[in-house]
Design a protein around this motif. Structure first.
Motif, PDB file in Angstrom:
ATOM      1  N   MET A   1       0.840  -1.190   0.000  1.00 36.52           N
ATOM      2  CA  MET A   1       0.000   0.000   0.000  1.00 36.52           C
ATOM      3  C   MET A   1       0.876   1.241   0.000  1.00 36.52           C
ATOM      4  O   MET A   1       1.823   1.351   0.770  1.00 36.52           O
ATOM      5  N   SER A   2       0.597   2.170  -0.885  1.00 38.41           N
ATOM      6  CA  SER A   2       1.362   3.404  -0.955  1.00 38.41           C
ATOM      7  C   SER A   2       0.517   4.549  -0.429  1.00 38.41           C
ATOM      8  O   SER A   2      -0.639   4.377  -0.070  1.00 38.41           O
ATOM      9  N   GLY A   3       1.116   5.741  -0.375  1.00 38.20           N
ATOM     10  CA  GLY A   3       0.398   6.903   0.087  1.00 38.20           C
ATOM     11  C   GLY A   3       0.927   7.365   1.429  1.00 38.20           C
ATOM     12  O   GLY A   3       1.998   6.971   1.882  1.00 38.20           O
ATOM     13  N   THR A   4       0.151   8.246   2.065  1.00 34.13           N
ATOM     14  CA  THR A   4       0.562   8.796   3.342  1.00 34.13           C
ATOM     15  C   THR A   4      -0.488   8.541   4.407  1.00 34.13           C
ATOM     16  O   THR A   4      -1.614   8.168   4.115  1.00 34.13           O
ATOM     17  N   MET A   5      -0.074   8.770   5.631  1.00 33.09           N
ATOM     18  CA  MET A   5      -0.968   8.627   6.779  1.00 33.09           C
ATOM     19  C   MET A   5      -0.573   9.673   7.811  1.00 33.09           C
ATOM     20  O   MET A   5       0.493  10.290   7.748  1.00 33.09           O
TER      21      MET A   5
ATOM     22  N   GLU B   1      -1.861  -5.886   6.327  1.00 34.63           N
ATOM     23  CA  GLU B   1      -0.945  -6.363   5.295  1.00 34.63           C
ATOM     24  C   GLU B   1       0.073  -7.288   5.941  1.00 34.63           C
ATOM     25  O   GLU B   1       0.403  -7.132   7.123  1.00 34.63           O
ATOM     26  N   VAL B   2       0.561  -8.238   5.154  1.00 31.25           N
ATOM     27  CA  VAL B   2       1.632  -9.119   5.632  1.00 31.25           C
ATOM     28  C   VAL B   2       2.749  -9.127   4.600  1.00 31.25           C
ATOM     29  O   VAL B   2       2.507  -9.039   3.394  1.00 31.25           O
ATOM     30  N   GLY B   3       3.972  -9.218   5.095  1.00 24.94           N
ATOM     31  CA  GLY B   3       5.126  -9.266   4.214  1.00 24.94           C
ATOM     32  C   GLY B   3       5.463 -10.682   3.798  1.00 24.94           C
ATOM     33  O   GLY B   3       4.847 -11.669   4.245  1.00 24.94           O
TER      34      GLY B   3
ATOM     35  N   ALA C   1       6.282  -9.906  12.577  1.00 28.83           N
ATOM     36  CA  ALA C   1       5.167 -10.828  12.812  1.00 28.83           C
ATOM     37  C   ALA C   1       5.371 -11.644  14.081  1.00 28.83           C
ATOM     38  O   ALA C   1       4.412 -11.978  14.775  1.00 28.83           O
ATOM     39  N   TRP C   2       6.636 -11.949  14.415  1.00 30.48           N
ATOM     40  CA  TRP C   2       6.885 -12.769  15.604  1.00 30.48           C
ATOM     41  C   TRP C   2       6.538 -12.035  16.895  1.00 30.48           C
ATOM     42  O   TRP C   2       6.364 -12.664  17.941  1.00 30.48           O
ATOM     43  N   SER C   3       6.413 -10.706  16.830  1.00 27.51           N
ATOM     44  CA  SER C   3       6.179  -9.928  18.043  1.00 27.51           C
ATOM     45  C   SER C   3       4.708  -9.681  18.347  1.00 27.51           C
ATOM     46  O   SER C   3       4.387  -9.139  19.404  1.00 27.51           O
ATOM     47  N   VAL C   4       3.798 -10.070  17.439  1.00 25.25           N
ATOM     48  CA  VAL C   4       2.386  -9.764  17.665  1.00 25.25           C
ATOM     49  C   VAL C   4       1.702 -10.894  18.434  1.00 25.25           C
ATOM     50  O   VAL C   4       2.116 -12.057  18.389  1.00 25.25           O
ATOM     51  N   LYS C   5       0.648 -10.508  19.150  1.00 23.87           N
ATOM     52  CA  LYS C   5      -0.166 -11.432  19.938  1.00 23.87           C
ATOM     53  C   LYS C   5      -1.622 -11.279  19.498  1.00 23.87           C
ATOM     54  O   LYS C   5      -2.160 -10.170  19.502  1.00 23.87           O
TER      55      LYS C   5
ATOM     56  N   THR D   1       7.331  -5.293   4.958  1.00 22.82           N
ATOM     57  CA  THR D   1       8.587  -5.888   4.505  1.00 22.82           C
ATOM     58  C   THR D   1       8.639  -7.360   4.916  1.00 22.82           C
ATOM     59  O   THR D   1       7.823  -7.816   5.727  1.00 22.82           O
ATOM     60  N   PRO D   2       9.574  -8.132   4.379  1.00 26.09           N
ATOM     61  CA  PRO D   2       9.635  -9.557   4.725  1.00 26.09           C
ATOM     62  C   PRO D   2       9.674  -9.776   6.243  1.00 26.09           C
ATOM     63  O   PRO D   2      10.453  -9.159   6.967  1.00 26.09           O
TER      64      PRO D   2
END
Length: 336
Positions: A1-5, A76-78, A136-140, A27-28
């Motif tokens: 996804m591109s753009g700004t936030m 999103e997932v890398g 991803a390893w850090s999420v619960k 990213t991976p």
């Protein structure tokens, strides 16, 4: 996804603004989360004022994007990440070790010398933004019974769970918590859930009245009771020594509050009373237990949240302006 936030950006002591920044990429090995709630913490205030020690040691530098207490939904997932994470409601660890050093290999990534800390250290952008990228390893994953408010209280809850656990007290024991702020009250809740008789020691009438409203005995002066454990969750330099003085011989003192100046403890008192002293840095090892306690209803910290504001109000909160509400915690909804 591109753009700004939109994201909160600190550019120097006392300098805070909401800016348009690039949306993070997955990213991976990483996921991008749409942030639903984020908490404002004392560490964020110290980053805003320039008082955080990391700014002096070089572990943190301006500009930076704060926020490390959060919950949201994976958008999103890398590469290399299971696509099943998409759409899941999650929170995550703040401490991101390098995963290769001896400490990380022993499950102590929260004290990794080369760790990043989300929104704090090592240039890792934080959660006071519309989206957040984390490994991803850090999420619960959060169960349905843990709503976004509870999800954003998991990180501070992990710290408090560890403090309560380190006190090694249970049914029939008595504990004192010094400092009725967010961490102190959360610690008191976990202790109470374990059957402990809990007392709180504080300074202001407002904080003590709030603690009493949560069902805790509270006092402005030192309690004249035998105490099996004392948890120092304050920022007063003299509190650790007071804790050692107050605890029963053979008891435990847990230090989770951090003072702005050095604290001095007379180790002769520690030794002659046979007291065990424990320090707690991070909630990392307590996140799973905290989610379980929230999900099962053993602990409900939602009354601690005084108000929920938008990103545009974060600067005022960091500068000391308090929204209406009695609790010690302010939450942010980046979507507002």
């Amino acid at each position: 996804m591109s753009g700004t936030m939109r994201a909160v950006v600190l550019t120097g002591p006392g300098e805070c603004s909401v800016r348009e920044v690039p949306v993070p990429e997955a990213t991976p090995g990483e996921v991008v989360v749409e942030v639903e709630r984020a908490g404002v913490c004392g560490t964020d205030v110290e980053l805003f004022t320039g008082e955080l020690s990391y700014l002096q040691t070089g572990h943190s530098s301006y500009p930076l994007r704060p926020g490390h207490e959060w919950s949201g939904r994976v958008r999103e997932v890398g590469a290399g990440v299971d696509p099943a994470w998409l759409g899941r409601r999650v929170t995550g660890d703040t401490m991101l070790g390098d995963r290769t050093c001896r400490r990380c290999r022993r499950g102590r990534q929260h004290v990794c010398e080369d760790r990043q800390e989300v929104g704090i250290r090592g240039g890792r952008a934080g959660a006071l933004a519309e989206r957040l990228a984390v490994p991803a390893w850090s999420v619960k994953e959060l169960p349905d019974t843990v709503d976004p408010v509870l999800g954003a209280l998991v990180e501070p809850g992990g710290n408090a769970w560890r403090a309560a656990h380190a006190a090694e007290v249970g049914a029939g024991d008595r504990a004192l918590v010094i400092g009725p702020g967010t961490i102190g009250l959360l610690t008191a809740m976990f202790l109470r859930a374990a059957g402990v008789e809990v007392h709180l020691l504080g300074v202001t009438d407002a904080s003590l009245d709030f603690a009493r409203g949560l069902g805790f005995d509270a006092a402005r002066t030192r309690p004249a009771l035998p105490l099996d454990a004392v948890v120092d969750a304050s920022t007063a330099p003299g509190s650790p020594a007071l804790a050692v003085d107050l605890v029963e011989p053979g008891g435990r003192v847990v230090c989770i509050g951090i003072a702005g100046t050095p604290s001095t403890v007379d180790t002769r008192t520690l030794l002659l009373k046979d007291v065990t002293a424990v320090g707690v840095l991070s909630g990392s090892p307590g996140l799973d237990a905290t989610i379980a306690a929230y999900a099962g209803g053993a602990v409900d910290p939602r009354p601690l949240v005084a108000a929920t504001v938008g990103l545009e109000q974060v600067g005022a909160v960091l500068a000391g302006e308090r929204p209406a509400g009695r609790g010690p915690k302010v939450h942010v909804d980046p979507r507002a």
